[in-house]
Design a protein around this motif. Structure first.
Motif, PDB file in Angstrom:
ATOM      1  N   ALA A 187       0.828  -1.206   0.000  1.00  0.00           N
ATOM      2  CA  ALA A 187       0.000   0.000   0.000  1.00  0.00           C
ATOM      3  C   ALA A 187       0.862   1.256   0.000  1.00  0.00           C
ATOM      4  O   ALA A 187       0.576   2.223  -0.718  1.00  0.00           O
ATOM      5  CB  ALA A 187      -0.935  -0.007   1.213  1.00  0.00           C
TER       6      ALA A 187
ATOM      7  N   LEU B 290      -8.960   5.737  -4.823  1.00  0.00           N
ATOM      8  CA  LEU B 290      -7.895   5.464  -3.874  1.00  0.00           C
ATOM      9  C   LEU B 290      -8.394   5.440  -2.422  1.00  0.00           C
ATOM     10  O   LEU B 290      -7.702   4.921  -1.540  1.00  0.00           O
ATOM     11  CB  LEU B 290      -6.789   6.510  -4.023  1.00  0.00           C
ATOM     12  CG  LEU B 290      -5.368   6.146  -3.582  1.00  0.00           C
ATOM     13  CD1 LEU B 290      -4.892   4.892  -4.285  1.00  0.00           C
ATOM     14  CD2 LEU B 290      -4.418   7.310  -3.847  1.00  0.00           C
TER      15      LEU B 290
ATOM     16  N   PHE C 183      -8.460   2.070  -0.696  1.00  0.00           N
ATOM     17  CA  PHE C 183      -7.130   1.583  -0.344  1.00  0.00           C
ATOM     18  C   PHE C 183      -6.584   2.324   0.879  1.00  0.00           C
ATOM     19  O   PHE C 183      -5.813   1.768   1.654  1.00  0.00           O
ATOM     20  CB  PHE C 183      -6.188   1.715  -1.537  1.00  0.00           C
ATOM     21  CG  PHE C 183      -6.505   0.770  -2.651  1.00  0.00           C
ATOM     22  CD1 PHE C 183      -6.017  -0.530  -2.642  1.00  0.00           C
ATOM     23  CD2 PHE C 183      -7.323   1.163  -3.699  1.00  0.00           C
ATOM     24  CE1 PHE C 183      -6.327  -1.419  -3.662  1.00  0.00           C
ATOM     25  CE2 PHE C 183      -7.643   0.283  -4.728  1.00  0.00           C
ATOM     26  CZ  PHE C 183      -7.140  -1.008  -4.704  1.00  0.00           C
ATOM     27  N   SER C 184      -7.006   3.579   1.044  1.00  0.00           N
ATOM     28  CA  SER C 184      -6.666   4.302   2.263  1.00  0.00           C
ATOM     29  C   SER C 184      -7.347   3.655   3.459  1.00  0.00           C
ATOM     30  O   SER C 184      -6.738   3.466   4.522  1.00  0.00           O
ATOM     31  CB  SER C 184      -7.090   5.772   2.154  1.00  0.00           C
ATOM     32  OG  SER C 184      -6.847   6.467   3.358  1.00  0.00           O
TER      33      SER C 184
ATOM     34  N   ASN D  88      -8.248   0.563   3.686  1.00  0.00           N
ATOM     35  CA  ASN D  88      -7.603  -0.721   3.930  1.00  0.00           C
ATOM     36  C   ASN D  88      -6.234  -0.553   4.576  1.00  0.00           C
ATOM     37  O   ASN D  88      -5.789  -1.408   5.339  1.00  0.00           O
ATOM     38  CB  ASN D  88      -7.480  -1.505   2.628  1.00  0.00           C
ATOM     39  CG  ASN D  88      -7.187  -2.976   2.869  1.00  0.00           C
ATOM     40  OD1 ASN D  88      -7.728  -3.583   3.784  1.00  0.00           O
ATOM     41  ND2 ASN D  88      -6.315  -3.538   2.060  1.00  0.00           N
ATOM     42  N   PHE D  89      -5.554   0.554   4.271  1.00  0.00           N
ATOM     43  CA  PHE D  89      -4.261   0.834   4.908  1.00  0.00           C
ATOM     44  C   PHE D  89      -4.422   0.885   6.422  1.00  0.00           C
ATOM     45  O   PHE D  89      -3.657   0.249   7.169  1.00  0.00           O
ATOM     46  CB  PHE D  89      -3.699   2.160   4.390  1.00  0.00           C
ATOM     47  CG  PHE D  89      -2.408   2.580   5.035  1.00  0.00           C
ATOM     48  CD1 PHE D  89      -1.193   2.177   4.511  1.00  0.00           C
ATOM     49  CD2 PHE D  89      -2.415   3.378   6.170  1.00  0.00           C
ATOM     50  CE1 PHE D  89       0.003   2.551   5.112  1.00  0.00           C
ATOM     51  CE2 PHE D  89      -1.224   3.764   6.777  1.00  0.00           C
ATOM     52  CZ  PHE D  89      -0.016   3.352   6.248  1.00  0.00           C
TER      53      PHE D  89
ATOM     54  N   PHE E 241      -4.558  -6.965   0.120  1.00  0.00           N
ATOM     55  CA  PHE E 241      -4.172  -5.852  -0.759  1.00  0.00           C
ATOM     56  C   PHE E 241      -5.171  -5.676  -1.901  1.00  0.00           C
ATOM     57  O   PHE E 241      -5.933  -4.713  -1.938  1.00  0.00           O
ATOM     58  CB  PHE E 241      -2.762  -6.076  -1.300  1.00  0.00           C
ATOM     59  CG  PHE E 241      -2.263  -4.927  -2.136  1.00  0.00           C
ATOM     60  CD1 PHE E 241      -2.195  -3.651  -1.615  1.00  0.00           C
ATOM     61  CD2 PHE E 241      -1.862  -5.127  -3.450  1.00  0.00           C
ATOM     62  CE1 PHE E 241      -1.744  -2.579  -2.379  1.00  0.00           C
ATOM     63  CE2 PHE E 241      -1.405  -4.074  -4.228  1.00  0.00           C
ATOM     64  CZ  PHE E 241      -1.342  -2.793  -3.690  1.00  0.00           C
TER      65      PHE E 241
ATOM     66  N   GLY F   5      -9.055  -4.407  -0.889  1.00  0.00           N
ATOM     67  CA  GLY F   5      -9.081  -3.070  -1.479  1.00  0.00           C
ATOM     68  C   GLY F   5     -10.183  -2.922  -2.519  1.00  0.00           C
ATOM     69  O   GLY F   5     -10.954  -1.960  -2.514  1.00  0.00           O
TER      70      GLY F   5
END
Length: 305
Positions: A47, A191, A194-195, A197-198, A243, A247
């Motif tokens: 990530a 995005l 994915f943030s 999920n980070f 990932f 995501g």
């Protein structure tokens, strides 16, 4: 693009099939907690590389503390509790039956969304949940020696699987709440998942790291870092799971209703039947196939009825 969320959801179902098969092997080889620590660490590295390439910084930015808090809570529920139970059930009852029980995740998500987001539930939802449970029952129940009905699987494996499904459904809604609190315009819309999920992975590596240290110490992790085959499996599991898989599952709910996305992602129990036979030589019976199909139909009724 029409049906973008639906197409992403179907792709996630295949990604989670690969994750389940790899995780069953990896959990048995490395151990549940060790594998999850490696997965969370690798997912964070992937990530950070993606954020650095896209945004010029290895860390996501622009969110509010409230958004980050919901995302961290989602990671605690969905990863630390949920994945611990899921991988434990893989060890006990296998990935095919584990994924069958995961069809309970969409109903759990819908109930959680009803409680927190006010999304409507109707009588069809109750019928759909009953159909889902009937499908699971057909697959996992049989005639016992002293009882007309008996559970064919170890009870502890079933309990782990049910807990994993509930945590995944609840975790998905918590992530949705967090993404709804993310300010618009701070980063590309695609995005934001994915943030989310980070921060889920941050909670995951902290939680799994503490559990591993308390229960087993750091020796299993040090040994795993010298296990080339184990590291390869952990890397592949990370790519298909926390990932890409997670995501894109969060991205799917950005482009379509959470219920429809969850329904399509719940196709994994059907997709996984043949690979489980080829890789683990798990016997395929018509009863198991019919049960899996009925279970997925139940999930579909829940959201599409």
């Amino acid at each position: 693009m029409n049906y973008l969320g639906e197409l992403i959801s179907i792709g996630v179902a295949f990604s989670w099939t690969a994750t389940a098969l790899l995780s069953e092997f990896g959990s048995k080889r490395l151990g549940n907690l060790t594998l999850n620590v490696l997965r969370m660490g690798l997912a964070l590295l992937f990530a950070m590389l993606m954020f650095w390439v896209v945004m010029g910084s290895p860390l996501p930015a622009g969110g509010t503390m409230e958004a980050y808090g919901w995302m961290l809570l989602s990671g605690l529920v969905g990863y630390v509790i949920g994945d611990f139970c899921l991988f434990q059930c893989y060890i006990i009852i296998g990935s095919r039956y584990g994924q069958l029980f995961m069809t309970l995740a969409p109903p759990a998500a819908a109930i959680m969304a009803w409680m927190t987001l006010g999304q409507e539930m109707n009588p069809m939802s109750i019928l759909a949940m009953l159909v889902t449970l009937v499908g699971i029952s057909i697959s996992v129940l049989g005639r016992g020696e002293h009882h007309k009905v008996s559970l064919k699987l170890p009870l502890n494996g079933v309990l782990y699987a049910v807990a994993a499904a509930l945590c995944q459904g609840i975790g998905l809604v918590l992530s949705k709440i967090g993404m709804d609190h993310y300010p618009t315009g701070t980063m590309p819309e695609w995005l934001v998942p994915f943030s989310a999920n980070f921060f889920r992975c941050v909670a995951g590596i902290v939680g799994f790291g503490i559990l591993l240290y308390v229960r087993e110490g750091l020796t299993p992790l040090r040994e795993a870092l010298h296990d080339k085959k184990g590291l390869t499996v952990a890397t592949a599991t990370t790519i298909f799971g926390p990932f890409v898989g997670v995501g894109f599952s969060l991205m799917a709910v950005q482009y379509t209703e959470a219920g429809i996305a969850s329904t399509l992602m719940a196709l994994t129990p059907i997709i996984i039947i043949l690979p489980s036979y080829w890789l683990f030589h798990q016997k395929i019976t018509w009863k198991a196939v019919v049960g899996a199909v009925i279970s997925v139909i139940g999930v579909s009724l829940f959201f599409l009825g």
